[in-house]
Design a protein around this motif. Structure first.
Motif, PDB file in Angstrom:
ATOM      1  N   LEU A  31       0.828  -1.206   0.000  1.00 34.27           N
ATOM      2  CA  LEU A  31       0.000   0.000   0.000  1.00 34.27           C
ATOM      3  C   LEU A  31       0.867   1.262   0.000  1.00 34.27           C
ATOM      4  O   LEU A  31       0.555   2.241  -0.693  1.00 34.27           O
ATOM      5  CB  LEU A  31      -0.928  -0.009   1.214  1.00 34.27           C
ATOM      6  N   ALA A  32       1.947   1.238   0.752  1.00 34.17           N
ATOM      7  CA  ALA A  32       2.854   2.392   0.775  1.00 34.17           C
ATOM      8  C   ALA A  32       3.483   2.603  -0.593  1.00 34.17           C
ATOM      9  O   ALA A  32       3.634   3.758  -1.056  1.00 34.17           O
ATOM     10  CB  ALA A  32       3.939   2.178   1.834  1.00 34.17           C
ATOM     11  N   ALA A  33       3.845   1.507  -1.271  1.00 38.26           N
ATOM     12  CA  ALA A  33       4.453   1.631  -2.599  1.00 38.26           C
ATOM     13  C   ALA A  33       3.457   2.196  -3.603  1.00 38.26           C
ATOM     14  O   ALA A  33       3.828   2.994  -4.477  1.00 38.26           O
ATOM     15  CB  ALA A  33       4.959   0.260  -3.068  1.00 38.26           C
TER      16      ALA A  33
ATOM     17  N   VAL B 130       7.268  -9.800  -2.104  1.00 37.60           N
ATOM     18  CA  VAL B 130       6.820  -8.414  -1.928  1.00 37.60           C
ATOM     19  C   VAL B 130       7.926  -7.444  -2.325  1.00 37.60           C
ATOM     20  O   VAL B 130       7.646  -6.379  -2.903  1.00 37.60           O
ATOM     21  CB  VAL B 130       6.338  -8.181  -0.482  1.00 37.60           C
ATOM     22  N   ASP B 131       9.179  -7.788  -2.056  1.00 40.59           N
ATOM     23  CA  ASP B 131      10.299  -6.952  -2.500  1.00 40.59           C
ATOM     24  C   ASP B 131      10.236  -6.738  -4.012  1.00 40.59           C
ATOM     25  O   ASP B 131      10.386  -5.606  -4.507  1.00 40.59           O
ATOM     26  CB  ASP B 131      11.633  -7.612  -2.152  1.00 40.59           C
ATOM     27  N   ARG B 132      10.025  -7.817  -4.739  1.00 40.94           N
ATOM     28  CA  ARG B 132       9.959  -7.738  -6.209  1.00 40.94           C
ATOM     29  C   ARG B 132       8.769  -6.892  -6.655  1.00 40.94           C
ATOM     30  O   ARG B 132       8.872  -6.092  -7.592  1.00 40.94           O
ATOM     31  CB  ARG B 132       9.862  -9.139  -6.808  1.00 40.94           C
ATOM     32  N   LEU B 133       7.644  -7.080  -5.996  1.00 43.54           N
ATOM     33  CA  LEU B 133       6.458  -6.317  -6.352  1.00 43.54           C
ATOM     34  C   LEU B 133       6.661  -4.832  -6.064  1.00 43.54           C
ATOM     35  O   LEU B 133       6.324  -3.975  -6.904  1.00 43.54           O
ATOM     36  CB  LEU B 133       5.246  -6.826  -5.585  1.00 43.54           C
ATOM     37  N   VAL B 134       7.198  -4.509  -4.909  1.00 47.35           N
ATOM     38  CA  VAL B 134       7.423  -3.118  -4.546  1.00 47.35           C
ATOM     39  C   VAL B 134       8.393  -2.462  -5.546  1.00 47.35           C
ATOM     40  O   VAL B 134       8.189  -1.320  -5.981  1.00 47.35           O
ATOM     41  CB  VAL B 134       7.963  -3.019  -3.101  1.00 47.35           C
TER      42      VAL B 134
END
Length: 411
Positions: free
Chosen positions: A315-317, A401-405
Motif C-alpha cells: 500500500l505504501a508503494a 513483496v520486494d519484487r512487487l514493490v
C-alpha cells in the motif's frame, strides 16, 4: 511468534518447480495454490478409489470414508456439525440454489437487501427473485471510499425485510465488514443474515456459531483446496428451506440443497486442508489439546500478522505512485482490511500496468472481478480494463513483496 515462511512454502509443490517458482503470485483472490496434503489426497482418490462411494464393497466404502473426512474437515474449520454443510461445485452455484430454496418462503412485497460492494454471485441470484414479487433494495457504498456504512443499512431495514445479503470482505475494496452488527440489525426485524465469505475465508477463521449469520458461503479453491463451494446453514434455517435435490434425497443432509451429485474426489481432498493446517500448527505451537477449529484460528492469526505487514508495504508503494487511487482503506489491519488491494493510476490503462508487472514475473490481473456494480459505483466505467488487483496470502514471501514493490516503483 512469526510465521515460518520457509516451512509454509515447503508444503507447496509449485514452489519447488523451476518453471512455476519464478512467479511472485499476487492473484490469490482468484484462486490459491494448493499444498501437497491436498494434492496427494486428490491423486490418491483418482488413482485408487474413483468409484461410486458409499457402496457395499471395499473400494466404495473407502471412497465414502474419504469424502466424510472432507466434510468433517470443513465442519471442523467452521466449528459446526458436518450435517449443516452443503458442498457444491462453486459458491456462485450455491448462491443460486440457495435463492431458489428460499423463494417459496417469500411473499410479494417482501424485501431483500443486497449491496453494490459484493461479487455478483451474492447479488444477481437475489435480483432475480424480483420476478416473483420480491422487492430488492440496495445498500450502497460511498463512491469515494468504497465503504459500506452501517447507518445507511439502518435506513433500509424495516418490518418487511426478509433477507440481508452482504459480503464479509470485499474482493475489490478489501474491507472486512462488521458482520455481527449487520446480523444484529437483520435479526432485529426477523430477517435472515446471509454472508459471502469468499474473500474473508483465506485470511481469517470464522466461528460460525458466534458470528450471528444464518447462512454462510465460501470457496475452498481460494482457501488452498480443490474447486468446491461450501455452504453452511443454521439447522433451524435449513429445516425451513425447500429441498433442491432429488425428491428421494430430501432428507439427506448433504444432498437436500445439492441438485447434482457431489464432486467425490474434490470433496475427499478437502481433508488435506486440515492436514496442512495441522502441519503448520504442529510446527509453530506445542499445545495439542485444542480442537481443529481452535488450532486453525491460531494458525490464521499468524497468517493475518504476516499478511498485514506485507500488505502495508505494498500500500505504501502504491501511495508513492503519482496519480494512484487505492480503493478502500489506505492501511491494512488484521480486523479491518484484508490483503486484497485494488487500485488505478491516472493516465495509465490498468492492462498496461499489469503487462509491465507480468513482464517481471509478477502475477497480477486487471478487470472487474465479477464486482462490476462496485466498480461502476466507484466511477470506473471501463469494466474490461477495470482495476489492477494485487492479492496476497500467507505463503507470499518477503522476497515476493520486494519484487512487487520494486516493480511498482518502476511504474
Amino acid at each position: 511468534m512469526n510465521l515460518d515462511i520457509d516451512f509454509v512454502r515447503a508444503q507447496y509443490p509449485v514452489f519447488s518447480n523451476s518453471g512455476t517458482a519464478r512467479w511472485a503470485m499476487f492473484e490469490n483472490a482468484g484462486g490459491s495454490y494448493v499444498p501437497s496434503q491436498v494434492v496427494d489426497r486428490l491423486h490418491h482418490f483418482f488413482q485408487y478409489t474413483k468409484v461410486q462411494p458409499y457402496g457395499p464393497f471395499e473400494t466404495s466404502i473407502e471412497a465414502g470414508e474419504q469424502m466424510e473426512a472432507g466434510y468433517r474437515a470443513m465442519a471442523g474449520l467452521l466449528g459446526c456439525d458436518p450435517d449443516e454443510l452443503t458442498l457444491g461445485p462453486s459458491t456462485t452455484m450455491n448462491f443460486y440454489v440457495l435463492a431458489q430454496a428460499i423463494r417459496p418462503l417469500l411473499k410479494p412485497g417482501d424485501e431483500i437487501i443486497v449491496t453494490n460492494q459484493d461479487h455478483e454471485a451474492n447479488i444477481g441470484c437475489w435480483q432475480r427473485l424480483a420476478e416473483f414479487g420480491a422487492v430488492v433494495r440496495e445498500w450502497r457504498i460511498d463512491p469515494q471510499t468504497g465503504e459500506l456504512a452501517i447507518e445507511d443499512l439502518k435506513s433500509l431495514v424495516n418490518k418487511r425485510t426478509r433477507l440481508v445479503c452482504f459480503t464479509l470482505c470485499s474482493n475489490i475494496v478489501g474491507t472486512m465488514n462488521d458482520y455481527k452488527a449487520v446480523c444484529d440489525m437483520a435479526h432485529a426485524v426477523g430477517a435472515l443474515a446471509i454472508g459471502d465469505g469468499v474473500s474473508f475465508a483465506p485470511h481469517r477463521v470464522l466461528d460460525i456459531n458466534a458470528s450471528g449469520l444464518d447462512l454462510y458461503l465460501f470457496s475452498t479453491y481460494k482457501t488452498f483446496g480443490t474447486h468446491i463451494g461450501v455452504m453452511w446453514g443454521a439447522p433451524s434455517v435449513l429445516d425451513t428451506l425447500e429441498p433442491q435435490g432429488h425428491y428421494f434425497n430430501r432428507d439427506l443432509p448433504h444432498y437436500r440443497l445439492n441438485p447434482a451429485g457431489p464432486l467425490h474426489a474434490e470433496i475427499a481432498a478437502l481433508a488435506g486442508i486440515q492436514a496442512y493446517i495441522d502441519a503448520l500448527y504442529a510446527h509453530h505451537f506445542d499445545d495439542a489439546r485444542l480442537d481443529f477449529h481452535a488450532r486453525s484460528a491460531r494458525v490464521f492469526d499468524l497468517f493475518a500478522e504476516h499478511e498485514t505487514v506485507q500488505a502495508n508495504r505494498i500500500l505504501a508503494a502504491i501511495r508513492a505512485i503519482p496519480g494512484a487511487r487505492i480503493m478502500g482503506q489506505k492501511q491494512a489491519g488484521i480486523s479491518s482490511r484484508a490483503a486484497t488491494i485494488a487500485f488505478t493510476i491516472a493516465g495509465m490503462r490498468s492492462s498496461d500496468v499489469v503487462k509491465r508487472l507480468v513482464e517481471k514475473d509478477i502475477a497480477v490481473r486487471n478487470g472487474h472481478f465479477y464486482a462490476l456494480r462496485c466498480l461502476e459505483a466507484l466511477g470506473i466505467h471501463d469494466a474490461a480494463d477495470g482495476i489492477i488487483r494485487i492479492s496476497l496470502v500467507h505463503y507470499n514471501s518477503v522476497e515476493d513483496v520486494d519484487r512487487l514493490v520494486e516493480g511498482l516503483g518502476r511504474l
